[in-house]
Design a protein around this motif. Structure first.
Motif, PDB file in Angstrom:
ATOM      1  N   ARG A 174      28.346 -16.970  14.325  1.00 18.79           N
ATOM      2  CA  ARG A 174      29.500 -16.685  13.475  1.00 18.79           C
ATOM      3  C   ARG A 174      30.750 -17.010  14.278  1.00 18.79           C
ATOM      4  N   LEU A 175      31.679 -17.766  13.678  1.00 17.74           N
ATOM      5  CA  LEU A 175      32.915 -18.107  14.371  1.00 17.74           C
ATOM      6  C   LEU A 175      33.750 -16.856  14.565  1.00 17.74           C
ATOM      7  N   GLY A 176      34.402 -16.781  15.713  1.00 17.44           N
ATOM      8  CA  GLY A 176      35.276 -15.651  15.981  1.00 17.44           C
ATOM      9  C   GLY A 176      36.599 -15.825  15.269  1.00 17.44           C
ATOM     10  N   GLU A 177      37.418 -14.805  15.343  1.00 16.57           N
ATOM     11  CA  GLU A 177      38.731 -14.866  14.715  1.00 16.57           C
ATOM     12  C   GLU A 177      39.710 -15.510  15.697  1.00 16.57           C
ATOM     13  N   CYS A 178      40.399 -16.554  15.238  1.00 15.13           N
ATOM     14  CA  CYS A 178      41.369 -17.252  16.075  1.00 15.13           C
ATOM     15  C   CYS A 178      42.345 -17.972  15.152  1.00 15.13           C
ATOM     16  N   LEU A 218      42.987 -16.557  34.063  1.00 13.67           N
ATOM     17  CA  LEU A 218      42.683 -15.376  33.255  1.00 13.67           C
ATOM     18  C   LEU A 218      42.915 -14.142  34.122  1.00 13.67           C
ATOM     19  N   PRO A 219      43.083 -12.980  33.518  1.00 12.17           N
ATOM     20  CA  PRO A 219      43.263 -11.756  34.318  1.00 12.17           C
ATOM     21  C   PRO A 219      42.105 -11.574  35.306  1.00 12.17           C
ATOM     22  N   ALA A 220      42.372 -10.932  36.435  1.00 12.23           N
ATOM     23  CA  ALA A 220      41.359 -10.701  37.468  1.00 12.23           C
ATOM     24  C   ALA A 220      40.131 -10.033  36.862  1.00 12.23           C
ATOM     25  N   GLY A 221      38.963 -10.558  37.205  1.00 10.69           N
ATOM     26  CA  GLY A 221      37.706 -10.003  36.728  1.00 10.69           C
ATOM     27  C   GLY A 221      37.296 -10.459  35.337  1.00 10.69           C
ATOM     28  N   VAL A 222      38.132 -11.236  34.659  1.00 11.13           N
ATOM     29  CA  VAL A 222      37.827 -11.711  33.303  1.00 11.13           C
ATOM     30  C   VAL A 222      37.336 -13.145  33.376  1.00 11.13           C
ATOM     31  N   THR A 223      36.260 -13.433  32.632  1.00 12.39           N
ATOM     32  CA  THR A 223      35.780 -14.809  32.500  1.00 12.39           C
ATOM     33  C   THR A 223      35.552 -15.090  31.015  1.00 12.39           C
ATOM     34  N   ALA A 224      35.511 -16.364  30.677  1.00  2.40           N
ATOM     35  CA  ALA A 224      35.299 -16.781  29.291  1.00  2.40           C
ATOM     36  C   ALA A 224      33.945 -17.477  29.175  1.00  2.40           C
ATOM     37  N   ALA A 225      33.152 -17.053  28.187  1.00  3.84           N
ATOM     38  CA  ALA A 225      31.849 -17.666  27.944  1.00  3.84           C
ATOM     39  C   ALA A 225      31.817 -18.406  26.610  1.00  3.84           C
ATOM     40  N   SER A 226      32.841 -18.205  25.748  1.00  3.26           N
ATOM     41  CA  SER A 226      32.980 -18.960  24.500  1.00  3.26           C
ATOM     42  C   SER A 226      34.460 -19.055  24.179  1.00  3.26           C
ATOM     43  N   GLY A 233      41.003 -27.945  17.747  1.00  2.00           N
ATOM     44  CA  GLY A 233      40.107 -27.658  16.633  1.00  2.00           C
ATOM     45  C   GLY A 233      38.671 -27.411  17.042  1.00  2.00           C
ATOM     46  N   SER A 234      38.384 -27.385  18.344  1.00  2.00           N
ATOM     47  CA  SER A 234      36.998 -27.192  18.774  1.00  2.00           C
ATOM     48  C   SER A 234      36.656 -25.707  18.892  1.00  2.00           C
ATOM     49  N   TRP A 235      35.421 -25.400  18.545  1.00  2.00           N
ATOM     50  CA  TRP A 235      34.860 -24.060  18.670  1.00  2.00           C
ATOM     51  C   TRP A 235      33.644 -24.202  19.573  1.00  2.00           C
ATOM     52  N   THR A 236      33.638 -23.537  20.705  1.00  2.00           N
ATOM     53  CA  THR A 236      32.566 -23.659  21.681  1.00  2.00           C
ATOM     54  C   THR A 236      31.874 -22.306  21.823  1.00  2.00           C
ATOM     55  N   PRO A 237      30.700 -22.130  21.200  1.00  2.00           N
ATOM     56  CA  PRO A 237      30.040 -20.830  21.242  1.00  2.00           C
ATOM     57  C   PRO A 237      29.419 -20.483  22.596  1.00  2.00           C
ATOM     58  N   GLU A 238      29.103 -21.479  23.396  1.00  2.00           N
ATOM     59  CA  GLU A 238      28.511 -21.237  24.724  1.00  2.00           C
ATOM     60  C   GLU A 238      29.066 -22.261  25.704  1.00  2.00           C
ATOM     61  N   THR A 239      29.788 -21.805  26.714  1.00  2.00           N
ATOM     62  CA  THR A 239      30.268 -22.721  27.740  1.00  2.00           C
ATOM     63  C   THR A 239      29.165 -22.910  28.783  1.00  2.00           C
ATOM     64  N   ALA A 240      29.223 -23.995  29.520  1.00  2.00           N
ATOM     65  CA  ALA A 240      28.214 -24.296  30.538  1.00  2.00           C
ATOM     66  C   ALA A 240      28.449 -23.496  31.823  1.00  2.00           C
ATOM     67  N   TYR A 241      29.590 -22.843  31.931  1.00  2.00           N
ATOM     68  CA  TYR A 241      29.972 -22.059  33.110  1.00  2.00           C
ATOM     69  C   TYR A 241      30.973 -21.009  32.636  1.00  2.00           C
ATOM     70  N   HIS A 242      31.272 -20.047  33.497  1.00  2.00           N
ATOM     71  CA  HIS A 242      32.261 -19.019  33.156  1.00  2.00           C
ATOM     72  C   HIS A 242      33.654 -19.558  33.477  1.00  2.00           C
ATOM     73  N   GLY A 243      34.483 -19.660  32.444  1.00  2.00           N
ATOM     74  CA  GLY A 243      35.849 -20.139  32.631  1.00  2.00           C
ATOM     75  C   GLY A 243      36.725 -19.050  33.223  1.00  2.00           C
ATOM     76  N   ARG A 244      37.580 -19.433  34.177  1.00  2.00           N
ATOM     77  CA  ARG A 244      38.459 -18.472  34.835  1.00  2.00           C
ATOM     78  C   ARG A 244      39.930 -18.858  34.752  1.00  2.00           C
ATOM     79  N   ALA A 245      40.206 -20.072  34.245  1.00  2.00           N
ATOM     80  CA  ALA A 245      41.584 -20.547  34.106  1.00  2.00           C
ATOM     81  C   ALA A 245      41.589 -21.697  33.107  1.00  2.00           C
ATOM     82  N   PHE A 246      42.783 -22.061  32.643  1.00  2.00           N
ATOM     83  CA  PHE A 246      42.888 -23.168  31.695  1.00  2.00           C
ATOM     84  C   PHE A 246      44.248 -23.852  31.817  1.00  2.00           C
ATOM     85  N   LYS A 247      44.298 -25.073  31.299  1.00  2.00           N
ATOM     86  CA  LYS A 247      45.544 -25.842  31.158  1.00  2.00           C
ATOM     87  C   LYS A 247      45.596 -26.395  29.764  1.00  2.00           C
TER      88      LYS A 247
END
Length: 146
Positions: free
Chosen positions: A54-58, A91-99, A128-142
């Protein structure tokens, strides 16, 4: 039936069914079904076997990152109007992104490294992309200019 007629008939049936088989295979791989969600409430609500995530709210103009796969767990929302373009945003300390969902209108690169280092894993997600599972834990973005 003669062997020759049987062979012709078999090839015509195969040719006629090939597009249907390809569509069914694609639907299975993509998790698409012709059944409406109401017809399968047990799978849609529970996320059971065979159910597409199920797509998340964004909202429009947002980058949404979830701590767990399948758009679950704590959600962190970054609005395009508050992001420095082409700057590393940890991302805030201790936070990672998996989707994640990229609704910014611009490409976004998610980094495994909190410093946006390209020596670790990174991947650019188009708008416009929705990524339900990343290949690694994201910790930052640009976020990039188009």
């Amino acid at each position: 039936m003669s062997r020759r007629l049987s062979t012709r008939l078999s090839s015509r049936v195969s040719a006629a069914l090939a597009p249907l088989a390809a569509a069914a295979l694609a639907a299975t791989v993509l998790g698409v079904t012709a059944e409406p969600a109401q017809a399968r409430p047990d799978r849609a609500a529970a996320g059971g076997a065979g159910a597409a995530p199920r797509l998340g709210e964004c909202g429009a103009g947002e980058l949404c990152l979830w701590e767990r796969g399948g758009f679950r767990g704590a959600r962190h929302v970054y609005e395009l109007s508050r992001i420095d373009i082409e700057s590393c945003e940890p991302l805030p300390a201790g936070v990672t992104a998996a989707s994640l969902a990229n609704r910014t209108g611009r490409p976004v690169t998610v980094y495994q490294s909190r410093e946006c280092a390209e020596t670790a894993e990174f991947r650019t997600h188009p708008t416009g992309s929705w990524t339900p599972e990343t290949a690694y834990h994201g910790r930052a973005f640009k976020v990039w200019e188009n």
